[in-house]
Design an enzyme around this catalytic site. Structure first.
Site, PDB file in Angstrom:
ATOM      1  N   ASP A 181      -9.995   3.306   2.327  1.00  0.00           N
ATOM      2  CA  ASP A 181     -10.126   2.702   3.668  1.00  0.00           C
ATOM      3  C   ASP A 181     -10.768   3.671   4.669  1.00  0.00           C
ATOM      4  O   ASP A 181     -11.685   3.303   5.403  1.00  0.00           O
ATOM      5  CB  ASP A 181      -8.752   2.276   4.209  1.00  0.00           C
ATOM      6  CG  ASP A 181      -8.278   0.963   3.611  1.00  0.00           C
ATOM      7  OD1 ASP A 181      -9.122   0.182   3.138  1.00  0.00           O
ATOM      8  OD2 ASP A 181      -7.056   0.724   3.620  1.00  0.00           O
ATOM      9  N   LYS A 207       0.810  -1.223   0.000  1.00  0.00           N
ATOM     10  CA  LYS A 207       0.000   0.000   0.000  1.00  0.00           C
ATOM     11  C   LYS A 207       0.844   1.275   0.000  1.00  0.00           C
ATOM     12  O   LYS A 207       0.447   2.273  -0.588  1.00  0.00           O
ATOM     13  CB  LYS A 207      -0.931   0.014   1.217  1.00  0.00           C
ATOM     14  CG  LYS A 207      -2.126  -0.893   1.103  1.00  0.00           C
ATOM     15  CD  LYS A 207      -3.040  -0.698   2.302  1.00  0.00           C
ATOM     16  CE  LYS A 207      -4.237  -1.611   2.228  1.00  0.00           C
ATOM     17  NZ  LYS A 207      -5.174  -1.407   3.324  1.00  0.00           N
TER      18      LYS A 207
HETATM   19  P1  NDP Z   1       0.186  -2.832  10.531  1.00  0.00           P
HETATM   20  O1  NDP Z   1       1.032  -4.060  10.433  1.00  0.00           O
HETATM   21  O2  NDP Z   1       0.532  -1.648   9.716  1.00  0.00           O
HETATM   22  O3  NDP Z   1       0.114  -2.366  12.078  1.00  0.00           O
HETATM   23  C1  NDP Z   1      -0.076  -3.314  13.092  1.00  0.00           C
HETATM   24  C2  NDP Z   1      -0.298  -2.593  14.424  1.00  0.00           C
HETATM   25  O4  NDP Z   1      -0.580  -3.592  15.402  1.00  0.00           O
HETATM   26  C3  NDP Z   1       0.908  -1.806  14.921  1.00  0.00           C
HETATM   27  O5  NDP Z   1       0.470  -0.670  15.611  1.00  0.00           O
HETATM   28  C4  NDP Z   1       1.555  -2.802  15.900  1.00  0.00           C
HETATM   29  O6  NDP Z   1       2.323  -2.189  16.925  1.00  0.00           O
HETATM   30  C5  NDP Z   1       0.328  -3.442  16.499  1.00  0.00           C
HETATM   31  N1  NDP Z   1       0.601  -4.753  17.073  1.00  0.00           N
HETATM   32  C6  NDP Z   1       0.831  -5.904  16.403  1.00  0.00           C
HETATM   33  N2  NDP Z   1       1.030  -6.919  17.285  1.00  0.00           N
HETATM   34  C7  NDP Z   1       0.924  -6.385  18.527  1.00  0.00           C
HETATM   35  C8  NDP Z   1       1.016  -6.921  19.838  1.00  0.00           C
HETATM   36  N3  NDP Z   1       1.258  -8.225  20.061  1.00  0.00           N
HETATM   37  N4  NDP Z   1       0.854  -6.101  20.891  1.00  0.00           N
HETATM   38  C9  NDP Z   1       0.583  -4.774  20.691  1.00  0.00           C
HETATM   39  N5  NDP Z   1       0.478  -4.212  19.477  1.00  0.00           N
HETATM   40  C10 NDP Z   1       0.646  -5.009  18.395  1.00  0.00           C
HETATM   41  O7  NDP Z   1      -1.310  -3.350  10.219  1.00  0.00           O
HETATM   42  P2  NDP Z   1      -2.533  -2.475   9.662  1.00  0.00           P
HETATM   43  O8  NDP Z   1      -2.627  -1.231  10.438  1.00  0.00           O
HETATM   44  O9  NDP Z   1      -2.484  -2.423   8.184  1.00  0.00           O
HETATM   45  O10 NDP Z   1      -3.766  -3.452  10.018  1.00  0.00           O
HETATM   46  C11 NDP Z   1      -4.125  -3.756  11.370  1.00  0.00           C
HETATM   47  C12 NDP Z   1      -5.298  -4.734  11.325  1.00  0.00           C
HETATM   48  O11 NDP Z   1      -6.447  -4.076  10.787  1.00  0.00           O
HETATM   49  C13 NDP Z   1      -5.002  -5.946  10.421  1.00  0.00           C
HETATM   50  O12 NDP Z   1      -5.222  -7.134  11.153  1.00  0.00           O
HETATM   51  C14 NDP Z   1      -5.969  -5.804   9.269  1.00  0.00           C
HETATM   52  O13 NDP Z   1      -6.524  -7.047   8.877  1.00  0.00           O
HETATM   53  C15 NDP Z   1      -7.062  -4.907   9.827  1.00  0.00           C
HETATM   54  N6  NDP Z   1      -7.609  -4.044   8.752  1.00  0.00           N
HETATM   55  C16 NDP Z   1      -8.948  -4.113   8.501  1.00  0.00           C
HETATM   56  C17 NDP Z   1      -9.494  -3.341   7.503  1.00  0.00           C
HETATM   57  C18 NDP Z   1     -10.950  -3.418   7.225  1.00  0.00           C
HETATM   58  O14 NDP Z   1     -11.379  -3.020   6.136  1.00  0.00           O
HETATM   59  N7  NDP Z   1     -11.755  -3.894   8.151  1.00  0.00           N
HETATM   60  C19 NDP Z   1      -8.676  -2.422   6.677  1.00  0.00           C
HETATM   61  C20 NDP Z   1      -7.274  -2.403   7.059  1.00  0.00           C
HETATM   62  C21 NDP Z   1      -6.773  -3.213   8.063  1.00  0.00           C
HETATM   63  P3  NDP Z   1       3.865  -1.768  16.662  1.00  0.00           P
HETATM   64  O15 NDP Z   1       3.816  -0.471  15.918  1.00  0.00           O
HETATM   65  O16 NDP Z   1       4.442  -1.650  18.018  1.00  0.00           O
HETATM   66  O17 NDP Z   1       4.479  -2.882  15.851  1.00  0.00           O
END
Ligand code: NDP
Length: 290
Positions: free
Chosen positions: A111, A75
């Site tokens: 989004d 993206k």
């Molecule tokens: P990213 O990989 O860009 O970000 C992931 C986030 O989750 C980061 O803030 C990360 O923290 C945090 N995180 C991951 N694991 C942990 C953990 N164990 N403890 C605490 N924080 C954690 O993902 P996206 O933002 O693109 O997507 C997030 C979710 O949203 C996905 O699962 C996706 O499927 C869903 N989504 C749904 C959409 C919809 O249309 N419904 C659209 C887009 C996304 P850190 O920065 O510290 O790594």
């Protein structure tokens, strides 16, 4: 409605670029929409490895595709290969929809708008409200931009890596009048942070595999606080189960997924999306194991 479809010389292709791609439910939703509107379009998953992204973008022109959706991990990086960006894609620094306008490739991001539409259909307006976002990844950017543009009063971003939340605050501080603050995850247990929150959003992937959500004082929110999980699998996430146990309303990510897809459909076809058909197709696809 039958989903069978004959491919002819008139058939046009829409794709989705991602890696991995086998989990995507968008083909079911978009193909049902194309059939419902009688359009000779077909939507196909395209596994694009990161080193091949530039060539994949060139292929949009070469094969005269109608356009593509873009998902993880492309993206952000796809932005550099496109000819123009919508204001929203530019602000987010990310694209989830490419439209091929006679060889000129326009990147948009549906989004955030999809998220806002899903709030509107719940009768929720973020205007002058306080919001807490958990997470600071790609989806947070889109949600954040849409909430700032909708006139949200105050947004607190809590993230495991605090520096990522802080850089979002720096990047978007001047976009609107919204007050932005970055905090670490332990603040989610502080009743003071949550006592005026109208909306708490999970923008992390925590819960995707059935694991418990992070410690959060669900009970400290006002009774009418809405809990929104961007995850659309499993059917009841830990975040939404805990909200329900605290007698708070919850929304899962299915409606956002639907509306971002519906907006993309309209960008490619210049027609209103058949929302009911897409909803049924999406729900059916989500019940099917990937
Ligand atoms: P990213 O990989 O860009 O970000 C992931 C986030 O989750 C980061 O803030 C990360 O923290 C945090 N995180 C991951 N694991 C942990 C953990 N164990 N403890 C605490 N924080 C954690 O993902 P996206 O933002 O693109 O997507 C997030 C979710 O949203 C996905 O699962 C996706 O499927 C869903 N989504 C749904 C959409 C919809 O249309 N419904 C659209 C887009 C996304 P850190 O920065 O510290 O790594």
């Amino acid at each position: 409605m039958s989903l069978s479809f004959t491919i002819t010389g008139q058939t046009r292709i829409v794709g989705i670029f991602g890696d991995p791609i086998t989990h995507t439910r968008s083909p079911a939703m978009q193909n049902a929409a194309f059939r419902a509107r009688g359009l000779p379009y077909i939507y196909v998953p395209l596994l694009v490895r990161s080193p091949d992204l530039r060539h994949a973008v060139q292929a949009i022109r070469a094969y005269n595709l109608v356009g593509v959706n873009v998902t993880v991990p492309h993206k952000e990086r796809i932005v550099r290969y496109l000819d123009a960006l919508s204001a929203e894609a530019d602000l987010c620094g990310a694209v989830n929809t490419v439209i091929n306008c006679e060889g000129t490739l326009l990147g948009d991001n549906t989004d955030g708008r999809g998220f806002l539409v899903s709030l509107q259909e719940r009768g929720f307006s973020p205007h002058r409200r306080e919001v807490v976002i958990v997470g600071a990844g790609g989806s947070t950017r889109a949600v954040l931009v849409s909430l700032i543009r909708a006139g949200t009063e105050r947004i607190t971003i809590a993230n495991r890596t605090l520096t990522k939340a802080q850089s979002l605050v720096r990047a978007y501080r001047t976009l609107g009048k919204t007050q932005l603050e970055a905090v670490s995850l332990d603040k989610l247990q502080d009743p003071l942070l949550l006592k005026n929150s109208a909306l708490v959003i999970n923008c992390t992937s925590v819960g995707l595999h059935g694991e418990p959500f992070l410690p959060l004082a669900f009970d400290a929110t006002p009774r009418n606080c809405l809990f929104y999980d961007l995850l659309y699998r499993p059917e009841l996430t830990s975040f939404l189960r805990q909200a329900r146990n605290a007698r708070r309303a919850g929304v899962d990510g299915r409606r956002m997924l639907l509306h971002q897809g519906a907006l993309a459909f309209s960008l490619w076809t210049r027609q209103p999306a058949p929302l009911e058909v897409m909803t049924r197709a999406l729900n059916r696809a989500l019940r099917t194991p990937s």
